[in-house]
Design an enzyme around this catalytic site. Sequence first.
Site, PDB file in Angstrom:
ATOM      1  N   TYR A  33      15.634 -22.643 -13.715  1.00 32.67           N
ATOM      2  CA  TYR A  33      16.287 -21.523 -12.926  1.00 32.67           C
ATOM      3  C   TYR A  33      16.666 -22.161 -11.634  1.00 32.67           C
ATOM      4  CZ  TYR A  33      12.258 -20.333  -9.862  1.00 32.67           C
ATOM      5  OH  TYR A  33      11.361 -20.564  -9.238  1.00 32.67           O
ATOM      6  N   LYS A 149      12.384 -27.281 -11.560  1.00 32.21           N
ATOM      7  CA  LYS A 149      12.440 -25.767 -11.294  1.00 32.21           C
ATOM      8  C   LYS A 149      12.255 -25.174 -12.490  1.00 32.21           C
ATOM      9  CE  LYS A 149      14.598 -22.732  -7.968  1.00 32.21           C
ATOM     10  NZ  LYS A 149      13.318 -22.059  -7.226  1.00 32.21           N
ATOM     11  N   GLU A 182       2.372 -27.017  -1.308  1.00 33.91           N
ATOM     12  CA  GLU A 182       3.775 -26.237  -0.938  1.00 33.91           C
ATOM     13  C   GLU A 182       3.186 -24.523  -1.074  1.00 33.91           C
ATOM     14  OE1 GLU A 182       7.054 -26.447  -3.659  1.00 33.91           O
ATOM     15  OE2 GLU A 182       5.547 -26.739  -5.355  1.00 33.91           O
ATOM     16  N   LEU A 207       8.326 -28.877  -5.151  1.00 35.36           N
ATOM     17  CA  LEU A 207       9.774 -28.390  -5.609  1.00 35.36           C
ATOM     18  C   LEU A 207      10.526 -29.056  -4.387  1.00 35.36           C
ATOM     19  CD1 LEU A 207      11.643 -27.014  -7.497  1.00 35.36           C
ATOM     20  CD2 LEU A 207      11.740 -25.474  -5.794  1.00 35.36           C
TER      21      LEU A 207
HETATM   22  N1  PMP Z   1       8.549 -24.429  -3.867  1.00 32.84           N
HETATM   23  C1  PMP Z   1       8.397 -23.421  -4.846  1.00 32.84           C
HETATM   24  C2  PMP Z   1       7.360 -23.748  -5.853  1.00 32.84           C
HETATM   25  C3  PMP Z   1       9.520 -22.651  -4.933  1.00 32.84           C
HETATM   26  O1  PMP Z   1       9.445 -21.657  -5.931  1.00 32.84           O
HETATM   27  C4  PMP Z   1      10.638 -22.554  -3.914  1.00 32.84           C
HETATM   28  C5  PMP Z   1      11.638 -21.567  -4.034  1.00 32.84           C
HETATM   29  N2  PMP Z   1      12.172 -21.409  -5.468  1.00 32.84           N
HETATM   30  C6  PMP Z   1      10.364 -23.274  -2.851  1.00 32.84           C
HETATM   31  C7  PMP Z   1       9.584 -24.279  -2.949  1.00 32.84           C
HETATM   32  C8  PMP Z   1      11.787 -23.362  -2.123  1.00 32.84           C
HETATM   33  O2  PMP Z   1      12.992 -23.874  -2.407  1.00 32.84           O
HETATM   34  P1  PMP Z   1      14.168 -23.463  -2.030  1.00 32.84           P
HETATM   35  O3  PMP Z   1      14.242 -23.692  -0.581  1.00 32.84           O
HETATM   36  O4  PMP Z   1      15.190 -24.404  -2.828  1.00 32.84           O
HETATM   37  O5  PMP Z   1      14.691 -21.978  -2.509  1.00 32.84           O
END
Ligand code: PMP
Length: 287
Positions: A33, A149, A182, A207
């Site tokens: 996603y 993701k 994270e 991620l």
């Molecule tokens: N890490 C994880 C595990 C996440 O789910 C997200 C948000 N989807 C992020 C980091 C941040 O990613 P982004 O800045 O692309 O929203």
Amino acid sequence: MTRIVYVNGAYKRYAEAAVHVEDRGFQFADAIYEVIEVRDGHLVDASRHLARMARSLRELAIPAPMSDAALSQVIQQVIRRNRVRDGIVYMQVTRGAGPRDFTLPPPGFLPTLVILARTQRKGWSAELAETGISVKTIPDNRWARCDIKTVMLLPAVLAKDEARRNGSKEAWFVDAVGNVTEGASSNAWIVTAGGTLVTHPLDQRILPGVTRATVMDVAKAEGLKIEERNFSREEALQAREAFVTSATNIVMPVVKIDGMPVGDGRPGPLAHRLRIRFHHVAEISAG
Ligand code: PMP
């Protein structure tokens, strides 16, 4: 409110939008996603989000359901049909539907594509950033490919619930040797006493956040020092500031970790500066 959802080639009313009961996304979490911020009717960092989505698909050998150009058209339609000016676009691609079988379907299968858009009250995250959030640390019990993701989000769901029950808005995952990887749905950052930004290096344990990448661009433009390296919960507790980044939160100050204050227990100036500068640096495109 979401009124119209795109599902496999058709724009459906929200209440009627559905995928097959034997969709592999439903049965195996065999799906990826993306979430993109919509701001003032425009998409924020769409190219980076589409590039990450393409990578997630490639890593799992799920074919792209359509070209990026076609996808952009559908995204614009979904935003328009839901009259979203400020909010998010959510896209999900699964490895399609078929009788439940662990074996991957033969080439030629049709992936499932769902795109929805939702309005969020403008300014909610700016207001939250004025007080900042608390985080709770939780052992990282996710799989070893957190760089993809996927919708396999149960560890994040449970971690966030445990955080919430402890009065925290976000969970910070901590690995077996005590390093913060994270957030459950964000990237984690600290600011050292010397003013250096520190965040976990890009590898398979986190991620590659799009907001993380753009915040790095902002930090470089502001002449700030960045270190991509491990940091522990203890180092975070000694930090001058802490914050998380994500497409929905942008830059959100962290003022408490496990009930203990970070710095003076209030949102820090660097997080504020990065937040204010963010949309001047991010890619803003038609939505
Ligand atoms: N890490 C994880 C595990 C996440 O789910 C997200 C948000 N989807 C992020 C980091 C941040 O990613 P982004 O800045 O692309 O929203």
